[in-house]
Write a protein that holds these residues in place. Structure first.
Motif, short mmCIF file in Angstrom:
data_model
loop_
_atom_site.label_atom_id
_atom_site.label_comp_id
_atom_site.label_asym_id
_atom_site.label_seq_id
_atom_site.Cartn_x
_atom_site.Cartn_y
_atom_site.Cartn_z
N VAL A 5 0.85 -1.19 0.00
CA VAL A 5 0.00 0.00 0.00
C VAL A 5 0.88 1.24 0.00
N VAL A 6 0.48 2.20 -0.82
CA VAL A 6 1.20 3.47 -0.94
C VAL A 6 0.29 4.59 -0.46
N LEU A 7 0.77 5.41 0.44
CA LEU A 7 0.04 6.60 0.90
C LEU A 7 0.68 7.82 0.28
N LYS A 8 -0.13 8.67 -0.32
CA LYS A 8 0.36 9.90 -0.94
C LYS A 8 -0.30 11.09 -0.28
N THR A 28 1.14 18.68 0.73
CA THR A 28 0.92 19.74 1.70
C THR A 28 0.34 20.98 1.03
N ALA A 29 -0.05 21.95 1.87
CA ALA A 29 -0.60 23.21 1.35
C ALA A 29 0.43 23.93 0.49
N ASN A 30 1.72 23.63 0.71
CA ASN A 30 2.80 24.25 -0.08
C ASN A 30 3.20 23.38 -1.27
N PHE A 31 2.37 22.38 -1.61
CA PHE A 31 2.59 21.50 -2.77
C PHE A 31 3.79 20.58 -2.58
N GLU A 32 4.19 20.35 -1.36
CA GLU A 32 5.24 19.36 -1.09
C GLU A 32 4.61 17.98 -1.08
N SER A 33 5.18 17.06 -1.83
CA SER A 33 4.64 15.70 -1.90
C SER A 33 5.32 14.79 -0.90
N ARG A 34 4.53 13.95 -0.25
CA ARG A 34 5.05 12.94 0.67
C ARG A 34 4.48 11.59 0.26
N THR A 35 5.34 10.60 0.14
CA THR A 35 4.91 9.26 -0.24
C THR A 35 5.46 8.26 0.77
N ARG A 36 4.58 7.42 1.29
CA ARG A 36 4.97 6.41 2.26
C ARG A 36 4.44 5.05 1.77
N THR A 37 5.21 3.99 1.99
CA THR A 37 4.83 2.67 1.49
C THR A 37 4.97 1.61 2.57
N VAL A 38 4.20 0.53 2.43
CA VAL A 38 4.30 -0.61 3.32
C VAL A 38 3.96 -1.87 2.54
N ARG A 39 4.72 -2.93 2.75
CA ARG A 39 4.40 -4.23 2.14
C ARG A 39 3.42 -4.97 3.03
N LEU A 40 2.52 -5.71 2.43
CA LEU A 40 1.51 -6.46 3.18
C LEU A 40 1.95 -7.91 3.37
N ILE A 73 -4.85 13.89 -0.61
CA ILE A 73 -4.49 12.57 -0.09
C ILE A 73 -4.79 11.54 -1.16
N GLY A 74 -3.96 10.52 -1.22
CA GLY A 74 -4.18 9.43 -2.16
C GLY A 74 -3.73 8.12 -1.56
N VAL A 75 -4.27 7.03 -2.07
CA VAL A 75 -3.85 5.70 -1.63
C VAL A 75 -3.74 4.82 -2.87
N GLY A 76 -2.70 3.99 -2.90
CA GLY A 76 -2.48 3.15 -4.06
C GLY A 76 -2.02 1.76 -3.67
N SER A 77 -1.98 0.88 -4.65
CA SER A 77 -1.55 -0.50 -4.42
C SER A 77 -0.35 -0.79 -5.31
N GLN A 78 0.75 -1.10 -4.68
CA GLN A 78 1.97 -1.44 -5.41
C GLN A 78 2.93 -2.16 -4.46
N PRO A 79 3.43 -3.32 -4.84
CA PRO A 79 3.16 -4.05 -6.07
C PRO A 79 1.79 -4.69 -6.06
N LEU A 80 1.41 -5.19 -7.24
CA LEU A 80 0.12 -5.84 -7.39
C LEU A 80 0.29 -7.36 -7.36
#
Length: 420
Positions: A315-318, A321-333, A363-370
């Motif tokens: 799972v990927v969390l995206k 911020t209000a200043n357009f700074e991107s943060r991406t965090r990931t975890v394997r299941l 905010i966003g959430v994604g799946s990787q790897p599939l």
């Protein structure tokens, strides 16, 4: 030189006007009737569909996006002449084009058109590789006997059929490989039909390195610092020297600078990730506030995984911020899943670590790897509730499919509704 009328498909029309239909959209190239790799790219896809459905907007600049707090998903060519581009923050787009008509994306409608387009392409050749919702590459090798016409003629007919049946336009690039076909498609938009052959290397030599797909600002700066600003400069490097200067990707970069590409058109190419995201109308700061849209996105992601027969192995969390700074965090299941509850359980701890008072606009959430869908949420003696969770979600989706999205709403999804 071999030629083709793009309006009626007549071959080798003399002069600047087609005698068969009076059209002036002619294309000529020495290899026109021998090339078979095509890149098809819809012209301003989302915006074109909206103009098709609302003819009163044909002469107006149209932006498809998610409100003043969102970003531009697509812009018609009239809006593009004012400096509006995809992914530009909406407030900047409206500053550049204040008279634009802004329309919220209707993904269900766009996906339906994309499926119709896919069916039309697959009628030309089984070798169709979608690259995005509005873009694909085709290999028409060996189809001349089937269609009783070379690929160039078949593609011209296809472009006309798209306009008649779907009410939108496409641009086509025809070349000996995928890279050159893509570059050709971008040369003559909208309603383009461009061809690249043996002359491509000389043309490429004069182009900036940023022309190549995959050469973004960071790599362009690195290349520029090393004295490489034109593709011709890169093309002259020996393989060993390219590897020494730019690492393991160096030789491939040099090959692309020469116009070389050995990738095959692969209809079975796997999707690498699936995701969902939303932009807030006002910034959110607290964990409690952010959990509401996170849950909704996990439901959407679970549905998309099910539709594609896939599961999340990570799972990927995206966050932005209000200043357009991107943060991406990931975890394997530990085990693949497509259940919103399990996706949320994986994403929520990552969100908790970030929700420390920072103002977030997206905010966003994604799946990787599939993983294959049939490996998801299998019975587990260590987790006796696994089967019940799967059955519960299947029941919820069945009710929603029959009575609508709002028929059942989880407590996690309740809260002030925020659009993006």
């Amino acid at each position: 030189m071999p030629g083709l009328c793009r309006d009626c498909g007549a071959r080798d029309p003399p002069g600047a006007t087609c005698p068969a239909c009076g059209g002036r959209r002619l294309v000529r190239h020495a290899a026109l009737f021998t090339l078979s790799i095509a890149h098809v790219d819809c012209d301003a896809f989302y915006a074109s569909i909206e103009k098709r459905d609302r003819p009163e907007l044909l002469t107006r600049p149209v932006i498809v996006g998610g409100g003043r707090r969102g970003v531009v998903s697509a812009a018609c060519y009239l809006a593009r002449t004012r400096g509006v581009r995809s992914a530009v923050p909406m407030f900047k787009a409206l500053a550049a084009c204040p008279d634009a008509v802004v329309i919220k994306p209707d993904m269900a409608k766009y996906v339906a058109v994309a499926r119709q387009m896919r069916e039309m392409m697959e009628a030309l050749t089984p070798l169709v590789q979608p690259l995005s919702i509005d873009e694909a590459v085709l290999d028409l090798s060996g189809t001349e006997a089937l269609h009783r016409a070379p690929p160039a003629v078949v593609l011209a007919r296809f472009a006309g059929a798209v306009e008649r049946r779907l009410g939108i336009t496409v641009s086509i690039g025809l070349a000996p490989n995928r890279l050159l076909a893509k570059l050709a498609a971008e040369r003559d938009k909208p309603r383009g039909f461009a061809v690249m052959g043996a002359e491509a290397r000389d043309w490429l030599a004069q182009q900036p390195v940023t022309l190549l797909p995959g050469v973004g600002p960071a790599l362009a700066r690195k290349l520029g610092a090393a004295g490489f600003t034109r593709l011709g400069q890169l093309a002259g490097l020996e393989v060993r020297e390219a590897a020494r200067r730019f690492g393991e990707d160096g030789p491939g970069l040099v090959a692309r600078a020469r116009g070389e590409d050995t990738r095959r058109v692969d209809p079975a190419r796997e999707t690498k990730s699936i995701s969902a995201e939303t932009t807030f109308e006002t910034d959110l700061r607290t964990l409690a506030e952010l959990e509401v849209p996170l849950w909704r996105l996990c439901e959407k992601l679970g549905r998309r995984l099910s539709e594609k027969g896939l599961a999340a192995a990570g799972v990927v969390l995206k966050l932005k911020t209000a200043n357009f700074e991107s943060r991406t965090r990931t975890v394997r299941l530990g085990r693949p899943t497509k259940l919103p509850e399990m996706l949320f359980r994986a994403a929520q701890p990552m969100l908790a670590k970030e929700a420390t008072g920072t103002a977030f606009r997206l905010i966003g959430v994604g799946s990787q790897p599939l993983a294959p869908g049939d490996t998801a949420d299998l019975p587990d003696l260590a987790d006796p509730d696994a089967a019940r969770r799967a059955d519960r979600w299947a029941a919820v989706e069945k009710v929603r499919a029959r009575f609508g999205e709002g028929a059942l709403v989880s407590g996690r999804g309740l809260g002030a509704k925020r659009k993006g």
